[in-house]
Design a protein around this motif. Structure first.
Motif, mmCIF file in Angstrom:
data_model
loop_
_atom_site.group_PDB
_atom_site.id
_atom_site.type_symbol
_atom_site.label_atom_id
_atom_site.label_comp_id
_atom_site.label_asym_id
_atom_site.label_seq_id
_atom_site.Cartn_x
_atom_site.Cartn_y
_atom_site.Cartn_z
ATOM 1 N N HIS A 151 0.860 -1.183 0.000
ATOM 2 C CA HIS A 151 0.000 0.000 0.000
ATOM 3 C C HIS A 151 0.892 1.227 0.000
ATOM 4 O O HIS A 151 1.749 1.382 0.869
ATOM 5 N N GLN A 152 0.700 2.125 -0.973
ATOM 6 C CA GLN A 152 1.585 3.265 -1.124
ATOM 7 C C GLN A 152 1.345 4.318 -0.042
ATOM 8 O O GLN A 152 0.210 4.584 0.344
ATOM 9 N N THR A 153 2.431 4.916 0.426
ATOM 10 C CA THR A 153 2.389 5.942 1.477
ATOM 11 C C THR A 153 2.357 7.336 0.856
ATOM 12 O O THR A 153 3.169 7.629 -0.022
ATOM 13 N N PRO A 154 1.434 8.202 1.283
ATOM 14 C CA PRO A 154 1.414 9.587 0.781
ATOM 15 C C PRO A 154 2.661 10.351 1.229
ATOM 16 O O PRO A 154 3.268 10.038 2.252
ATOM 17 N N GLY A 155 3.014 11.367 0.469
ATOM 18 C CA GLY A 155 4.134 12.210 0.834
ATOM 19 C C GLY A 155 3.819 13.080 2.045
ATOM 20 O O GLY A 155 2.669 13.197 2.475
ATOM 21 N N ASP A 340 0.050 0.749 -8.030
ATOM 22 C CA ASP A 340 -0.461 -0.251 -7.085
ATOM 23 C C ASP A 340 -0.477 -1.631 -7.725
ATOM 24 O O ASP A 340 -0.098 -2.632 -7.098
ATOM 25 N N PHE A 341 -0.923 -1.693 -8.981
ATOM 26 C CA PHE A 341 -0.952 -2.968 -9.701
ATOM 27 C C PHE A 341 0.462 -3.533 -9.828
ATOM 28 O O PHE A 341 0.696 -4.720 -9.582
ATOM 29 N N ALA A 342 1.418 -2.674 -10.209
ATOM 30 C CA ALA A 342 2.793 -3.135 -10.421
ATOM 31 C C ALA A 342 3.430 -3.638 -9.135
ATOM 32 O O ALA A 342 4.083 -4.694 -9.117
ATOM 33 N N PHE A 343 3.252 -2.899 -8.021
ATOM 34 C CA PHE A 343 3.848 -3.317 -6.748
ATOM 35 C C PHE A 343 3.297 -4.673 -6.312
ATOM 36 O O PHE A 343 4.052 -5.567 -5.910
ATOM 37 N N ASN A 344 1.986 -4.828 -6.387
ATOM 38 C CA ASN A 344 1.371 -6.065 -5.906
ATOM 39 C C ASN A 344 1.595 -7.235 -6.852
ATOM 40 O O ASN A 344 1.730 -8.375 -6.403
ATOM 41 N N ALA A 345 1.645 -6.971 -8.158
ATOM 42 C CA ALA A 345 1.964 -8.045 -9.107
ATOM 43 C C ALA A 345 3.374 -8.572 -8.865
ATOM 44 O O ALA A 345 3.640 -9.772 -9.001
ATOM 45 N N SER A 346 4.288 -7.680 -8.477
ATOM 46 C CA SER A 346 5.653 -8.093 -8.161
ATOM 47 C C SER A 346 5.675 -9.058 -6.985
ATOM 48 O O SER A 346 6.363 -10.085 -7.011
#
Length: 378
Positions: A151-155, A340-346
């Motif tokens: 899950h990506q963290t906001p800046g 999000d798709f790329a991180f989780n597919a990895s």
């Protein structure tokens, strides 16, 4: 049929089984594309981006760009997908816990969503890029970790606009996935950054307990074990501060842990910062220094607390392998859903590889596994 083709068929078969178990309602066309993408994550040489997928895949580059988008990404429950793979890998028995750990993702430019300055453990400094909060499932018996969700963290500027701290954001991530996570374990294992009252009180609302490490100078107290006075008012709880240089060993138990340098002691103690009782493990190292490990679930033994915390480090190996072999750092998109798709597919590609190596009775080594896929033929 060559052995390499059998291996690829087995890989796609594992992906199909996990999709069925995750109860994802995917169209047949998208199911074929996502299985192909997960396979390409393992066999594409070099960086894994849309150009490379279009070069080595059966579809054009634009097709992959579109399938990484919001409509497609929202149709996949990555958490259930990976839980299915984890349960196949570990089995449904064993001591489980949820490991959490943020990780820095290098990213150039200024227009990418949630870009900012984040702590990089490898560099030992704050750097410009992205950060993901990783959730993993660890198993004490297997002494391993399977990644569940990124899950990506906001800046920092975005968090200020939302009037949120970084810790509150991490609590929100756990809240978002709490129902599925509680089905696997009520224990969350995290490093010393998370051993504060804000984080603990936040996750306690959703039914979780925390296993972590205190600062070396944390204020901890012995529990009062004397008789009740019968007087009015709150019963006495604490009975003096723990002096780490002069431990009262009559109040604690010596742990016998193979391979541990120095001595480890366990006891129930009271934490001033968390304002609750904890199962405490004091590790006295041969050089005179000490480390403090704890669990807010006081039913755990000292050995379990220490084992859970040591097994937590397996999530770092998952990050290492995902960054080196399954393209966690390679996505060049600037859309939050595509990232999000790329991180989780990895992470899915990494989990499928682990499961496949186990089924083929191979020792776990991503480099050997990649070499096998590239070069092993009859």
């Amino acid at each position: 049929m060559t052995k390499i083709s059998e291996a690829l068929d087995q890989y796609t078969g594992i992906c199909k089984e996990a999709i069925m178990d995750s109860a994802a309602k995917l169209s047949k066309s998208f199911e074929k594309v996502i299985i192909e993408i997960l396979l390409l994550y393992m066999v594409v040489p070099g960086k894994i981006n849309f150009t490379q997928l279009g070069r080595y895949g059966k579809h054009g580059e634009q097709c992959y760009r579109q399938n990484f988008g919001r409509r497609r990404s929202k149709s996949i429950n990555w958490l259930r997908f990976n839980i299915s793979l984890a349960l196949r890998y570990f089995g449904k028995v064993g001591h489980m816990a949820i490991a959490i750990d943020p990780s820095f993702i290098s990213k150039a430019g200024k227009k990418t969503p949630h870009i900012g300055r984040f702590w990089s453990g490898c560099a030992g400094a704050v750097k410009h890029g992205l950060e993901i909060m990783g959730l993993g499932l660890i198993n004490l018996d297997a002494h391993n970790c399977m990644m569940l969700r990124a899950h990506q963290t906001p800046g920092t500027s975005e968090l200020k606009m939302r009037n949120k701290s970084l810790t509150e954001h991490y609590i929100g991530v756990i809240k978002r996935y709490s129902k599925e996570l509680l089905k696997q374990s009520h224990l969350i294992v995290a490093d010393a950054f998370f051993s504060n009252s804000t984080f603990y009180n936040g996750i306690r609302e959703y039914g979780f307990h925390l296993i972590s490490r205190f600062r070396d100078d944390a204020r901890l107290c012995y529990l009062y074990e004397g008789e009740k006075t019968g007087k009015r008012g709150r019963p006495r709880v604490i009975d003096g501060k723990i002096d780490y240089k002069h431990l009262d060993k009559s109040r604690m138990q010596l742990l016998s842990i193979e391979g541990l340098m120095g001595n480890a002691y366990t006891l129930l103690a009271y934490s001033k910062s968390l304002k609750c009782k904890v199962r405490l493990v004091i590790w006295q190292m041969p050089d005179g220094k000490h480390k403090l490990f704890f669990s807010t679930d006081t039913t755990l033994t000292g050995e379990e607390v220490l084992d859970f915390y040591r097994t937590r480090f397996q999530i770092e190996f998952c990050y290492r392998d995902a960054k080196n072999y399954t393209g966690l750092m390679d996505c060049q998109a600037r859309d939050p859903w595509k990232l999000d798709f790329a991180f989780n597919a990895s992470f899915v590609a990494l989990n499928v590889s682990k499961l496949m190596m186990k089924r083929r009775c191979m020792d776990y080594s991503m480099s050997s596994y990649i070499y096998f896929l590239y070069n092993y033929e009859t």
